[in-house]
Write a protein that holds these residues in place. Structure first.
Motif, PDB file in Angstrom:
ATOM      1  N   ASP A 208       0.811  -1.221   0.000  1.00  0.00           N
ATOM      2  CA  ASP A 208       0.000   0.000   0.000  1.00  0.00           C
ATOM      3  C   ASP A 208       0.843   1.270   0.000  1.00  0.00           C
ATOM      4  OD1 ASP A 208      -2.284  -1.503   0.000  1.00  0.00           O
ATOM      5  OD2 ASP A 208      -2.548  -1.440   2.181  1.00  0.00           O
ATOM      6  N   THR A 209       2.042   1.203   0.569  1.00  0.00           N
ATOM      7  CA  THR A 209       2.888   2.399   0.663  1.00  0.00           C
ATOM      8  C   THR A 209       3.672   2.663  -0.616  1.00  0.00           C
ATOM      9  OG1 THR A 209       4.637   1.067   1.676  1.00  0.00           O
ATOM     10  CG2 THR A 209       3.142   2.257   3.161  1.00  0.00           C
ATOM     11  N   TRP A 210       3.548   1.806  -1.620  1.00  0.00           N
ATOM     12  CA  TRP A 210       4.238   2.027  -2.891  1.00  0.00           C
ATOM     13  C   TRP A 210       3.320   2.838  -3.808  1.00  0.00           C
ATOM     14  CZ3 TRP A 210       7.293  -2.794  -4.954  1.00  0.00           C
ATOM     15  CH2 TRP A 210       8.142  -3.269  -3.943  1.00  0.00           C
ATOM     16  N   SER A 211       3.744   4.027  -4.166  1.00  0.00           N
ATOM     17  CA  SER A 211       2.977   4.851  -5.091  1.00  0.00           C
ATOM     18  C   SER A 211       3.430   4.580  -6.525  1.00  0.00           C
ATOM     19  CB  SER A 211       3.163   6.342  -4.771  1.00  0.00           C
ATOM     20  OG  SER A 211       2.626   7.124  -5.817  1.00  0.00           O
ATOM     21  N   LEU A 212       2.470   4.202  -7.377  1.00  0.00           N
ATOM     22  CA  LEU A 212       2.750   3.939  -8.797  1.00  0.00           C
ATOM     23  C   LEU A 212       2.246   5.069  -9.679  1.00  0.00           C
ATOM     24  CD1 LEU A 212       1.694   0.169  -8.949  1.00  0.00           C
ATOM     25  CD2 LEU A 212       3.933   1.123  -8.406  1.00  0.00           C
ATOM     26  N   ARG A 213       2.067   6.264  -9.097  1.00  0.00           N
ATOM     27  CA  ARG A 213       1.476   7.367  -9.855  1.00  0.00           C
ATOM     28  C   ARG A 213       2.412   7.907 -10.932  1.00  0.00           C
ATOM     29  NH1 ARG A 213       0.121   7.939  -4.533  1.00  0.00           N
ATOM     30  NH2 ARG A 213      -2.095   8.045  -4.017  1.00  0.00           N
ATOM     31  N   ASN A 214       3.723   7.784 -10.701  1.00  0.00           N
ATOM     32  CA  ASN A 214       4.677   8.360 -11.657  1.00  0.00           C
ATOM     33  C   ASN A 214       4.973   7.356 -12.766  1.00  0.00           C
ATOM     34  OD1 ASN A 214       6.747   9.488 -13.080  1.00  0.00           O
ATOM     35  ND2 ASN A 214       8.115   9.771 -11.353  1.00  0.00           N
ATOM     36  N   ILE A 215       4.151   7.371 -13.815  1.00  0.00           N
ATOM     37  CA  ILE A 215       4.382   6.555 -15.009  1.00  0.00           C
ATOM     38  C   ILE A 215       4.664   7.531 -16.148  1.00  0.00           C
ATOM     39  CG2 ILE A 215       3.449   4.825 -16.561  1.00  0.00           C
ATOM     40  CD1 ILE A 215       1.590   3.921 -14.353  1.00  0.00           C
ATOM     41  N   THR A 216       5.879   7.501 -16.671  1.00  0.00           N
ATOM     42  CA  THR A 216       6.317   8.526 -17.621  1.00  0.00           C
ATOM     43  C   THR A 216       6.921   7.890 -18.861  1.00  0.00           C
ATOM     44  OG1 THR A 216       6.902   9.911 -15.726  1.00  0.00           O
ATOM     45  CG2 THR A 216       7.718  10.607 -17.873  1.00  0.00           C
ATOM     46  N   LYS A 217       6.572   8.451 -20.021  1.00  0.00           N
ATOM     47  CA  LYS A 217       7.213   8.019 -21.260  1.00  0.00           C
ATOM     48  C   LYS A 217       8.453   8.856 -21.480  1.00  0.00           C
ATOM     49  CE  LYS A 217       6.195   6.234 -25.817  1.00  0.00           C
ATOM     50  NZ  LYS A 217       5.144   5.897 -26.780  1.00  0.00           N
ATOM     51  N   GLN A 218       9.584   8.198 -21.684  1.00  0.00           N
ATOM     52  CA  GLN A 218      10.855   8.881 -21.860  1.00  0.00           C
ATOM     53  C   GLN A 218      11.048   9.306 -23.316  1.00  0.00           C
ATOM     54  OE1 GLN A 218      13.016   9.116 -18.719  1.00  0.00           O
ATOM     55  NE2 GLN A 218      10.820   8.888 -18.361  1.00  0.00           N
ATOM     56  N   VAL A 219      12.057  10.127 -23.537  1.00  0.00           N
ATOM     57  CA  VAL A 219      12.301  10.645 -24.889  1.00  0.00           C
ATOM     58  C   VAL A 219      12.657   9.533 -25.872  1.00  0.00           C
ATOM     59  CG1 VAL A 219      12.954  12.947 -24.112  1.00  0.00           C
ATOM     60  CG2 VAL A 219      14.704  11.165 -24.237  1.00  0.00           C
ATOM     61  N   ASP A 220      13.186   8.404 -25.362  1.00  0.00           N
ATOM     62  CA  ASP A 220      13.536   7.298 -26.251  1.00  0.00           C
ATOM     63  C   ASP A 220      12.348   6.373 -26.525  1.00  0.00           C
ATOM     64  OD1 ASP A 220      13.273   6.058 -23.806  1.00  0.00           O
ATOM     65  OD2 ASP A 220      15.359   5.419 -23.645  1.00  0.00           O
ATOM     66  N   GLY A 221      11.167   6.728 -25.997  1.00  0.00           N
ATOM     67  CA  GLY A 221       9.974   5.925 -26.238  1.00  0.00           C
ATOM     68  C   GLY A 221       9.701   4.866 -25.193  1.00  0.00           C
ATOM     69  N   ASN A 222      10.638   4.669 -24.264  1.00  0.00           N
ATOM     70  CA  ASN A 222      10.452   3.684 -23.210  1.00  0.00           C
ATOM     71  C   ASN A 222       9.608   4.270 -22.078  1.00  0.00           C
ATOM     72  OD1 ASN A 222      12.220   2.131 -24.721  1.00  0.00           O
ATOM     73  ND2 ASN A 222      14.002   2.679 -23.480  1.00  0.00           N
ATOM     74  N   TRP A 223       8.880   3.408 -21.387  1.00  0.00           N
ATOM     75  CA  TRP A 223       8.116   3.807 -20.218  1.00  0.00           C
ATOM     76  C   TRP A 223       8.894   3.492 -18.950  1.00  0.00           C
ATOM     77  CZ3 TRP A 223       3.522   6.375 -20.629  1.00  0.00           C
ATOM     78  CH2 TRP A 223       2.879   6.322 -21.873  1.00  0.00           C
ATOM     79  N   ILE A 224       8.681   4.282 -17.903  1.00  0.00           N
ATOM     80  CA  ILE A 224       9.291   3.980 -16.613  1.00  0.00           C
ATOM     81  C   ILE A 224       8.319   4.313 -15.495  1.00  0.00           C
ATOM     82  CG2 ILE A 224      10.460   6.232 -16.428  1.00  0.00           C
ATOM     83  CD1 ILE A 224      12.757   4.710 -14.982  1.00  0.00           C
ATOM     84  N   ILE A 225       8.231   3.403 -14.533  1.00  0.00           N
ATOM     85  CA  ILE A 225       7.465   3.633 -13.310  1.00  0.00           C
ATOM     86  C   ILE A 225       8.466   3.862 -12.194  1.00  0.00           C
ATOM     87  CG2 ILE A 225       5.772   2.703 -11.696  1.00  0.00           C
ATOM     88  CD1 ILE A 225       4.786   0.864 -13.898  1.00  0.00           C
ATOM     89  N   ASN A 226       8.497   5.086 -11.682  1.00  0.00           N
ATOM     90  CA  ASN A 226       9.422   5.426 -10.607  1.00  0.00           C
ATOM     91  C   ASN A 226       8.644   5.368  -9.294  1.00  0.00           C
ATOM     92  OD1 ASN A 226      11.415   6.519  -8.945  1.00  0.00           O
ATOM     93  ND2 ASN A 226      12.159   7.875 -10.553  1.00  0.00           N
ATOM     94  N   VAL A 227       8.830   4.299  -8.534  1.00  0.00           N
ATOM     95  CA  VAL A 227       8.035   4.061  -7.331  1.00  0.00           C
ATOM     96  C   VAL A 227       8.455   5.031  -6.226  1.00  0.00           C
ATOM     97  CG1 VAL A 227       7.398   2.388  -5.559  1.00  0.00           C
ATOM     98  CG2 VAL A 227       7.749   1.636  -7.927  1.00  0.00           C
ATOM     99  N   LEU A 228       7.464   5.659  -5.620  1.00  0.00           N
ATOM    100  CA  LEU A 228       7.681   6.522  -4.463  1.00  0.00           C
ATOM    101  C   LEU A 228       7.045   5.900  -3.237  1.00  0.00           C
ATOM    102  CD1 LEU A 228       6.927  10.106  -5.825  1.00  0.00           C
ATOM    103  CD2 LEU A 228       9.097   9.325  -4.902  1.00  0.00           C
ATOM    104  N   LEU A 229       7.586   6.234  -2.067  1.00  0.00           N
ATOM    105  CA  LEU A 229       6.933   5.850  -0.824  1.00  0.00           C
ATOM    106  C   LEU A 229       5.808   6.831  -0.546  1.00  0.00           C
ATOM    107  CD1 LEU A 229       9.783   4.827   1.646  1.00  0.00           C
ATOM    108  CD2 LEU A 229       7.971   3.403   0.737  1.00  0.00           C
ATOM    109  N   ASP A 230       4.632   6.328  -0.313  1.00  0.00           N
ATOM    110  CA  ASP A 230       3.468   7.177  -0.069  1.00  0.00           C
ATOM    111  C   ASP A 230       2.872   6.823   1.288  1.00  0.00           C
ATOM    112  OD1 ASP A 230       1.220   8.676  -0.070  1.00  0.00           O
ATOM    113  OD2 ASP A 230       0.232   7.655  -1.731  1.00  0.00           O
ATOM    114  N   ALA A 231       3.244   7.611   2.295  1.00  0.00           N
ATOM    115  CA  ALA A 231       2.730   7.374   3.639  1.00  0.00           C
ATOM    116  C   ALA A 231       1.413   8.090   3.869  1.00  0.00           C
ATOM    117  CB  ALA A 231       3.758   7.845   4.669  1.00  0.00           C
ATOM    118  N   TYR A 232       0.952   8.825   2.847  1.00  0.00           N
ATOM    119  CA  TYR A 232      -0.232   9.656   3.027  1.00  0.00           C
ATOM    120  C   TYR A 232      -1.506   9.001   2.519  1.00  0.00           C
ATOM    121  CZ  TYR A 232       3.528  13.063   3.412  1.00  0.00           C
ATOM    122  OH  TYR A 232       4.673  13.712   3.774  1.00  0.00           O
TER     123      TYR A 232
END
Length: 451
Positions: A208-232
């Protein structure tokens, strides 16, 4: 001399040519979905060189098997679409064996990377193993992501076809940095969907504390999910990242806890943060990036003072700020906090520049006849007991502010909009009514009345 197996015709299919010998000799062409073993151990390299054509890409990765507790992942390799190589053993001198390959066509699929860098401080070297099927093939892909900086691939998504889904079976554990072994602890799942515009989380059973909100397409066309800690557990999370394109180490907070933040600090040579955003993206966002200064202003030059407003997440703070005077601050304000800007409509030189100072927060903003400035918003603590200070004056030939007088402002943020009460200003220097703009911000005008 290259083998005839090497395809040089630009009209041919997208293929990866894997060679059993160094220097592109004795090769076999492979297509999307093909997979196999590059090396069994340091003495048994089955594939020694490779090339590729058109949109073909090669993914070189270590073996992932959660059923083997003694497997060492210390030298785990995760390398997508490397440059062609005439000597693979030299390029990957100390991998964890066996070393595998997957061939994909980037016209058909895009990789979805996972970054766990933000979890290492709190949880140690978190490991995530993922199993999925490569679209447009029957190939089962398995990959590993480690919180020590190895961003692995969760799987591949067909982001050409709206409605496409990537289903991942996941195992979560922690890697022992000494032995390289992973103690697998938790089963989980993740389902991602492409709706034709964005990649979204359809469902997941991750912590539950893993935030998957940051899903970004990079300039090379690849996707990345940068997991954040979400205590809120908040619906939206604001985050600043150490690298551009919302990558690297991030610091995330509930959007209701945001304030101004130094992204380039005094006496530093590098940007502390290089990208910022709200995840998922929020259409009512206002990112305000501005040159930072404090009172009293003595030797500070405003010649290259810069302030910019963005309604969108900022993937590259240094590029947006350009040659503005450093250090720099960034603040995020929602439309419902009534972000209010200031314009000067003055003729006299002595009223050609203004500084707004908030005594409680310490934030200061600059406005001139040639540059809109920021005034205030609902988050700025100010009332009759602690009003904003407004200083009026002009700049000398070196951009130094020369103060010709000052007054005080109290702004009441009513449902109908901000209402400004000014005291201490000359009678012919007045604020007009604050007007709502097309982008949902507000604009106040300080006008010099001419007899």
């Amino acid at each position: 001399m290259k083998s005839e197996a090497m395809l040089t015709n630009s009209n041919c299919a997208s293929e990866v040519i894997l060679y059993r010998k160094y220097g592109y000799s004795s090769g076999t062409a492979h297509v999307h979905g093909d997979s196999g073993i590059i090396a069994l151990d340091c003495d048994t390299w089955i594939i020694k060189s490779f090339e590729k054509t058109n949109s073909a890409a090669l993914y070189i990765t270590g073996k992932v098997d959660v059923t083997i507790p003694e497997q060492n992942y210390s030298g785990y390799i995760s390398d997508f679409n490397p440059n062609c190589s005439g000597n693979l053993p030299t390029d990957y001198p100390f991998p964890s064996y066996p070393l595998n390959y997957f061939c994909v066509d980037t016209e058909l699929v895009s990789p979805v990377f996972l970054s766990l860098a933000n979890l290492e401080v709190a949880y140690g070297t978190v490991a995530v193993a993922s199993i999925s099927t490569i679209p447009s093939s029957s190939t089962i892909y398995s990959g590993l992501t480690l919180a020590n900086g190895v961003d692995g691939i969760l799987g591949f998504i067909d982001d050409n076809t709206p409605g496409s889904i990537l289903d991942c079976s996941i195992k979560i554990g922690e890697m022992d940095k000494v032995t390289g072994q992973v103690i697998w602890q938790t089963d989980a799942s993740l389902s991602l969907g492409w709706d034709g515009e964005t990649l979204n989380v359809l469902s997941d059973t991750l912590p539950d504390t893993w935030s998957l909100r940051n899903i970004t397409k990079q300039v090379d066309g690849n996707w990345i999910i940068n997991v954040l800690l979400d205590a809120y557990g908040a619906a939206y999370l604001y985050a600043d990242y150490s690298e551009t394109n919302f990558c690297g180490i991030g610091s995330g907070v509930d959007i209701d806890n945001t304030g101004s933040l130094l992204v380039f600090e005094t006496n530093c040579s590098e940007w502390r943060f290089r990208s910022s955003g709200v995840f998922p993206p929020k259409s009512t966002s206002n990112f305000i990036l501005y040159s930072s200064f404090s009172e009293p202003v003595v030797d500070y030059s405003f010649t290259n003072y810069n302030i910019v407003n963005s309604k969108y997440n900022i993937p590259d703070l240094p590029a947006l700020f350009a040659k503005g005077t450093l250090p720099a601050k960034l603040k995020w304000i929602d439309d419902d906090k009534y972000p209010t800007w200031l314009m000067l409509d003055t003729e006299s030189m002595i009223y050609s520049a203004v500084i707004i100072s908030c005594p409680v927060s310490g934030d200061c903003y600059f406005t001139s006849k040639y540059l809109y400035g920021y005034l205030s918003d609902r988050t700025q603590p100010q009332n009759a007991d602690s009003p904003l200070t407004i200083m009026y004056g002009n700049l000398d030939e070196n951009g130094i502010f020369l103060c010709n007088g000052q007054g005080q402002l109290v702004i009441n943020f009513l449902d109908t909009g901000p209402v400004i009460t000014a005291t201490g200003l000359p009678d012919h220097l007045v604020f007009s009514s604050v007007v709502k703009q097309a982008d949902s911000t507000w604009l106040a005008t300080l006008t010099e009345l001419i007899n």
